[in-house]
Write an enzyme that holds these catalytic residues in place. Structure first.
Site, PDB file in Angstrom:
ATOM      1  N   TYR A  66      39.399  37.521  43.660  1.00 46.63           N
ATOM      2  CA  TYR A  66      38.603  36.570  42.884  1.00 46.63           C
ATOM      3  C   TYR A  66      39.065  35.149  43.195  1.00 46.63           C
ATOM      4  O   TYR A  66      40.219  34.789  42.933  1.00 46.63           O
ATOM      5  CB  TYR A  66      38.711  36.843  41.386  1.00 46.63           C
ATOM      6  CG  TYR A  66      38.133  38.162  40.932  1.00 46.63           C
ATOM      7  CD1 TYR A  66      37.281  38.909  41.745  1.00 46.63           C
ATOM      8  CD2 TYR A  66      38.432  38.671  39.674  1.00 46.63           C
ATOM      9  CE1 TYR A  66      36.759  40.116  41.326  1.00 46.63           C
ATOM     10  CE2 TYR A  66      37.898  39.884  39.240  1.00 46.63           C
ATOM     11  CZ  TYR A  66      37.077  40.602  40.070  1.00 46.63           C
ATOM     12  OH  TYR A  66      36.554  41.805  39.644  1.00 46.63           O
ATOM     13  N   SER A  67      38.153  34.365  43.740  1.00 51.93           N
ATOM     14  CA  SER A  67      38.471  33.007  44.192  1.00 51.93           C
ATOM     15  C   SER A  67      39.684  32.995  45.114  1.00 51.93           C
ATOM     16  O   SER A  67      40.482  32.065  45.126  1.00 51.93           O
ATOM     17  CB  SER A  67      38.693  32.070  42.997  1.00 51.93           C
ATOM     18  OG  SER A  67      37.504  31.944  42.250  1.00 51.93           O
TER      19      SER A  67
END
Length: 331
Positions: A66-67
């Protein structure tokens, strides 16, 4: 907030888990899978983390992809500054590609040891409460994966282990492998499950009930499709390519479900999201749906859903328009 045991473990988690895919800024350049153009930066994320804590949410789910790691970093800094680590339950995941090269992802022993240490560094903690495999790795023997996960549990870096979307036979094989060798077993399953996608009711949910595995479904609001009238659009819905892959082929059938959801929500005088989440939480296998939030009212609706009890007639009305779907979300 209500709290329940996480599967057959003794740890108590809130009935709502805050999903952190929407938080953190990915590095510049082409977006890797798991990173999104609509993610919130640290300053924008903080009010939502604070709202979650104030509402009694103690369960937070993120992933290394995530990111590209920034979601973990943002979550870790907030928890360190605003909560007691021992009072929070932090879950993260690995498998997705994090860097270039032949060993930049997957569930090998090498990658599990490396990525866990990277996640701990970003989270700013000595241990992860729930360490999950992010889908099945077809290139690594399950024995290698389960033994490595057992080792990180025994080392004290992980309290419990979990899995995410896969075929029921694969999950059963993993559970059997752990049982055979006396290794740590998966205590949770994170499947794709909501009013628009109920295929997990065929095998995975009954398997989890039988084995005492806690179910923490992702996308309980179908990436926002169950949180708004059918024809409305948001910045995320316009740019969410993964959602289009999941739901583009079943739009006519899904529209009927959303319209029925709108009718039930209107009769109750509540938001669509409250009814959709209440339906998920009423299923006996479900521990905590993972709810993403980018606006204050998203968490308000999620928390309100905990105390919303649907009647048998309402449940029947919500489920009646559903038609079988192709299996989705395993990769």
């Amino acid at each position: 907030m209500d709290y329940v045991n996480l599967g057959r473990t003794g740890v108590k988690v809130s009935r709502i888990c805050l999903g952190c895919m929407s938080y953190g800024v990915p590095p510049a350049g082409p977006l890797r899978p798991g990173s999104n153009a609509w993610s919130l930066n640290e300053e924008q994320s903080e009010p939502l983390f604070r709202q979650a804590l104030d509402a009694g949410i103690n369960f937070f789910d993120t992933a290394n992809v995530y990111s590209t790691g920034d979601s973990e970093a943002v979550l870790g800094r907030f928890i360190k500054a605003n909560a007691k680590r021992e009072d929070t339950v932090i879950a993260t995941k690995l498998n997705g590609v994090m860097r270039d090269g032949p060993n930049g992802g997957g569930l090998s022993r090498k990658e599990i040891f490396f990525e866990l240490d990277e996640s701990l560094r970003r989270l700013g903690t000595d241990y992860v409460d729930l360490y999950q495999i992010h889908r099945w790795d077809k290139t690594t023997p399950i024995e290698e994966t389960m033994e490595a996960l057992d080792d990180v549990v025994r080392a004290g870096k992980v309290r419990y282990i979990g899995a995410s979307s896969m075929w029921a036979w694969q999950f059963s094989k993993a559970l059997y492998t752990s049982e055979k060798h006396g290794w740590a077993k998966f205590v949770t399953m994170q499947p794709h499950y909501n009013l628009l996608y109920r295929e997990e009711e065929r095998e995975m949910l009954p398997l989890c009930l039988d084995q005492g595995v806690g179910v923490i479904p992702w996308s309980p609001l179908a990436r926002g499709r169950l949180a708004r009238p059918w024809d409305s659009e948001t910045k995320r819905s316009e740019s969410d390519r993964y959602a289009k892959n999941l739901y583009a082929e079943t739009e006519e059938a899904d529209k009927r479900v959303v319209n029925r959801l709108s009718e039930v929500a209107k009769s109750r005088g509540v938001a669509l999201a409250q009814v959709a989440l209440a339906w998920v939480m009423a299923k006996p296998a479900i521990t905590s749906p993972i709810v993403g939030a980018t606006k204050i009212h998203h968490l308000q609706d999620a928390v309100a859903a905990v105390s919303l009890k649907l009647t048998a007639e309402e449940v029947k009305a919500l489920e009646e328009p559903y038609v079988p779907h192709a299996v989705l979300g395993l990769s």
